[in-house]
Design a protein around this motif. Structure first.
Motif, PDB file in Angstrom:
ATOM      1  N   UNK A 472       4.093 -20.176 -45.385  1.00  0.00           N
ATOM      2  CA  UNK A 472       4.746 -19.632 -46.578  1.00  0.00           C
ATOM      3  C   UNK A 472       6.265 -19.761 -46.479  1.00  0.00           C
ATOM      4  N   UNK A 473       6.806 -19.502 -45.307  1.00  0.00           N
ATOM      5  CA  UNK A 473       8.251 -19.637 -45.129  1.00  0.00           C
ATOM      6  C   UNK A 473       8.680 -21.099 -45.123  1.00  0.00           C
ATOM      7  N   UNK A 474       7.811 -21.979 -44.643  1.00  0.00           N
ATOM      8  CA  UNK A 474       8.119 -23.415 -44.715  1.00  0.00           C
ATOM      9  C   UNK A 474       8.257 -23.845 -46.170  1.00  0.00           C
ATOM     10  N   UNK A 475       7.404 -23.333 -47.041  1.00  0.00           N
ATOM     11  CA  UNK A 475       7.504 -23.664 -48.465  1.00  0.00           C
ATOM     12  C   UNK A 475       8.811 -23.179 -49.053  1.00  0.00           C
ATOM     13  N   UNK A 476       9.256 -22.002 -48.634  1.00  0.00           N
ATOM     14  CA  UNK A 476      10.538 -21.480 -49.122  1.00  0.00           C
ATOM     15  C   UNK A 476      11.687 -22.381 -48.676  1.00  0.00           C
ATOM     16  N   UNK A 477      11.623 -22.813 -47.423  1.00  0.00           N
ATOM     17  CA  UNK A 477      12.661 -23.707 -46.913  1.00  0.00           C
ATOM     18  C   UNK A 477      12.631 -25.048 -47.636  1.00  0.00           C
ATOM     19  N   UNK A 478      11.435 -25.590 -47.818  1.00  0.00           N
ATOM     20  CA  UNK A 478      11.293 -26.919 -48.410  1.00  0.00           C
ATOM     21  C   UNK A 478      11.719 -26.953 -49.865  1.00  0.00           C
ATOM     22  N   UNK A 487      15.463 -30.105 -43.460  1.00  0.00           N
ATOM     23  CA  UNK A 487      15.182 -30.659 -42.139  1.00  0.00           C
ATOM     24  C   UNK A 487      14.490 -29.623 -41.260  1.00  0.00           C
ATOM     25  N   UNK A 488      14.936 -28.380 -41.347  1.00  0.00           N
ATOM     26  CA  UNK A 488      14.294 -27.302 -40.598  1.00  0.00           C
ATOM     27  C   UNK A 488      12.849 -27.145 -41.062  1.00  0.00           C
ATOM     28  N   UNK A 489      12.634 -27.231 -42.372  1.00  0.00           N
ATOM     29  CA  UNK A 489      11.278 -27.093 -42.914  1.00  0.00           C
ATOM     30  C   UNK A 489      10.353 -28.174 -42.371  1.00  0.00           C
ATOM     31  N   UNK A 490      10.825 -29.401 -42.320  1.00  0.00           N
ATOM     32  CA  UNK A 490       9.986 -30.497 -41.824  1.00  0.00           C
ATOM     33  C   UNK A 490       9.664 -30.316 -40.336  1.00  0.00           C
ATOM     34  N   UNK A 491      10.668 -29.948 -39.571  1.00  0.00           N
ATOM     35  CA  UNK A 491      10.451 -29.776 -38.134  1.00  0.00           C
ATOM     36  C   UNK A 491       9.495 -28.613 -37.861  1.00  0.00           C
TER      37      UNK A 491
END
Length: 598
Positions: A472-478, A487-491
């Motif tokens: 869920x937080x990756x989606x927020x970053x992306x 870049x943080x989201x992808x990693x």
């Protein structure tokens, strides 16, 4: 030599901007705990840590506790510091108000505890063990034990210990041989020897309350036949005053690599008629009760790792700013510069800083869940929070302590040859940190617990929920247009996928091939801790990015936050895929190596 300084601004960031304090202040009994009050508590704790505990750290290391004819004298200054500690109410911070505690949430007390360990881990071990003993008596003790011991233990007038292992047992508590003979009046006579007892004997308080594992006559073999007893150093009279000395003796103190200020005792019970003890709970359930203390202690040992990491970083940073050596790479001038100007020194400092901040955030995530598990009005929420805590305790303990050793070692490296010289203080942090990976169960034991009891047993459900929150937080970053956040989201997405693959392998193979899976247990523990740290550093990056774009007046603070998260992403998260590969593919090499081939 620099003194410890509490990282108050970073603690405030974790509490307030990552949202943990807001979670906890919604719980019953915490409604009046505002940010201002918490800031005041942390500020006063920081003053005590820096002004009282930190100056004693070096003398505690160099002189240490002394044993003579069964009596132990602590380092000069220890008694006065402990008196101030008790007078300040610090021992009672998170204890139950019924017996004089202040009832503050674990989230707050964990950060205060980090300060004690950062300033002087040898001192901090004493109240840590006392709190574990308090929790065991609170939850499992009789009314008599609670009324007799809790108030004075919570105030800090008396201290507590955990007496588990014996010379022949080590971590295998099934091999415990100490015995407890019932006297027919509700008391027992305890006989046996215990080793590695932290603060098992000292001169800080009038009484020491030992919690001791022993076997009653006719008890089953193995762990199912162990009972838990309260065995005080001095017997307590009906009016609460101290009576005769109990039949427990400090046979010696261990000579250790580090934590010299903390007396680690060998205790002999029952040299004469037997040490008088009182049963905690029911017979043969002692190990179950002791794990109440053990889980609290494992979390606290993880906090020791965070405190030691912070202290090693502070010392290395101060030295790197002061030490003039070499010229700056790429600069036109040939002036000598402070070593912090050198790229590799900055890399090491950033590694220390990023890992410490990630570990602090993980500890606070778990501490907030502890508070929810205890206080939330919804039983389902309490159960879910406790499941998360159970999953994460091995991670907090194992990853924080292993990281502390690495971080302290980097601190020595930054000092160069001077780091290997005791006078700089860098080596002490490394020596002190080394025991933390062994305390309360080695890293291998933590990893086996994580793999067998916390992941395989529930089919990966608990860790699957955590990975769901990460996604869920990756989606927020992306969804951001900022290239750093993307870049943080992808990693982080790649790292979570690696963790997911390792968990799937573990769940699928543990039942039929546990040895092969357990060969990768420590890499899986490291993998989970690395990804969890990356997750919370990514959340920190989101907060920092938002503040910077809003025009905050603390530009430097939030730029450092964002860059530290970026460093974690680029230097630490890439390890996840390699660790996952070890988990999935590395077990065969371990199992195929026959014992005879070593």
């Amino acid at each position: 030599m620099s003194e410890y300084s509490a990282p108050l601004r970073d603690m405030q960031f974790v509490l307030n901007e990552l949202g943990y304090l807001n979670q906890v202040t919604k719980l019953p009994g915490c409604e009046d705990l505002g940010a201002d009050l918490v800031d005041a508590i942390l500020s006063e704790a920081g003053k005590f840590a820096q002004g009282v505990l930190s100056p004693l750290n070096v003398i505690g290391d160099r002189q240490g506790a002394r044993w003579h004819d069964g009596e132990v004298t602590t380092t000069p200054g220890w008694q006065a510091a402990y008196e101030q500690f008790v007078e300040g109410g610090w021992n009672a911070l998170s204890c139950h108000p019924q017996f004089g505690g202040q009832g503050l949430p674990r989230l707050v007390s964990a950060l205060v505890e980090e300060m004690w360990n950062g300033a002087n881990v040898s001192f901090g071990l004493c109240p840590m063990l006392t709190r574990g003993a308090i929790e065991a008596i609170e939850l499992c003790g009789s009314a008599y034990l609670k009324e007799t011991y809790l108030a004075k233990m919570i105030s800090g007038q008396w201290t507590g210990t955990m007496n588990l292992t014996e010379p022949q047992a080590g971590s295998d508590l099934a091999a415990v041989r100490s015995r407890a003979e019932p006297q027919g009046d509700g008391t027992y006579r305890v006989f046996g020897q215990k080793i590695f007892i932290t603060y098992g004997e000292h001169d800080l308080t009038d009484n020491i309350v030992h919690l001791v594992l022993a076997r009653v006559p006719g008890a089953p073999e193995g762990v199912k036949g162990i009972s838990l007893f309260v065995v005080p150093k001095f017997l307590v009279q009906p009016d609460g005053s101290l009576g005769a000395r109990n039949d427990v003796r400090c046979a010696s103190l261990e000579h250790k690599l580090g934590i010299h200020g903390s007396p680690t005792a060998v205790l002999a019970f029952g040299d004469n008629q037997g040490a008088l003890g009182w049963l905690v709970g029911e017979e043969n359930r002692g190990l179950e009760y002791m794990f109440i203390m053990m889980n609290a202690a494992r979390f606290s040992v993880g906090i020791e790792g965070v405190g030691l990491s912070e202290r090693a970083y502070q010392r290395a940073l101060a030295y790197a700013r002061e030490r003039i050596q070499g010229t700056e790479a790429g600069a036109k001038h040939r002036d000598k510069v402070a070593i912090i100007s050198h790229p590799d020194v900055r890399r090491m400092l950033l590694s220390m800083k990023a890992r410490t901040e990630a570990l602090r955030a993980i500890a606070c995530e778990v501490a907030a869940a502890m508070d929810c598990a205890e206080r939330h009005p919804d039983p389902a929420h309490r159960q879910a929070s406790q499941a998360f805590v159970d999953l994460m305790i091995p991670v907090v303990k194992g990853c924080s302590t292993e990281s502390a050793v690495d971080i302290a070692s980097l601190g020595v490296q930054i000092h160069g040859g001077m780091g290997y010289i005791e006078e700089t203080g860098a080596a002490q942090h490394l020596r002190d940190a080394r025991i933390t990976t062994i305390y309360e169960g080695t890293t291998g034991i933590q990893a086996s617990d994580l793999v067998g009891r916390k992941i395989a047993r529930d089919g990966g459900q608990a860790i699957g929920l955590v990975m769901g929150h990460m996604r869920q937080d990756i989606e927020r970053l992306a969804s951001s247009t900022d290239p750093v956040l993307m870049r943080i989201a992808r990693a982080l997405a790649d790292a979570v996928s690696a963790l997911d693959a390792a968990v799937a392998y573990t769940v699928s193979n543990f039942k039929d091939n546990a040895p092969q899976v357990l060969a990768g247990a420590v890499p899986l523990l490291e993998l989970f801790g690395t990804v969890a740290g990356g997750w919370l550093m990514a959340r920190s990056a989101l907060v920092a990015d938002r503040q910077l774009k809003a025009g905050t007046t603390e530009q430097d603070f939030y730029r450092a936050k964002l860059l530290t998260a970026r460093f974690y992403t680029e230097h630490l998260l890439p390890r996840a895929e390699g660790l996952a590969r070890i988990v999935v593919e590395g077990g065969d090499a371990v199992q195929d190596m026959d014992i005879s081939l070593f």
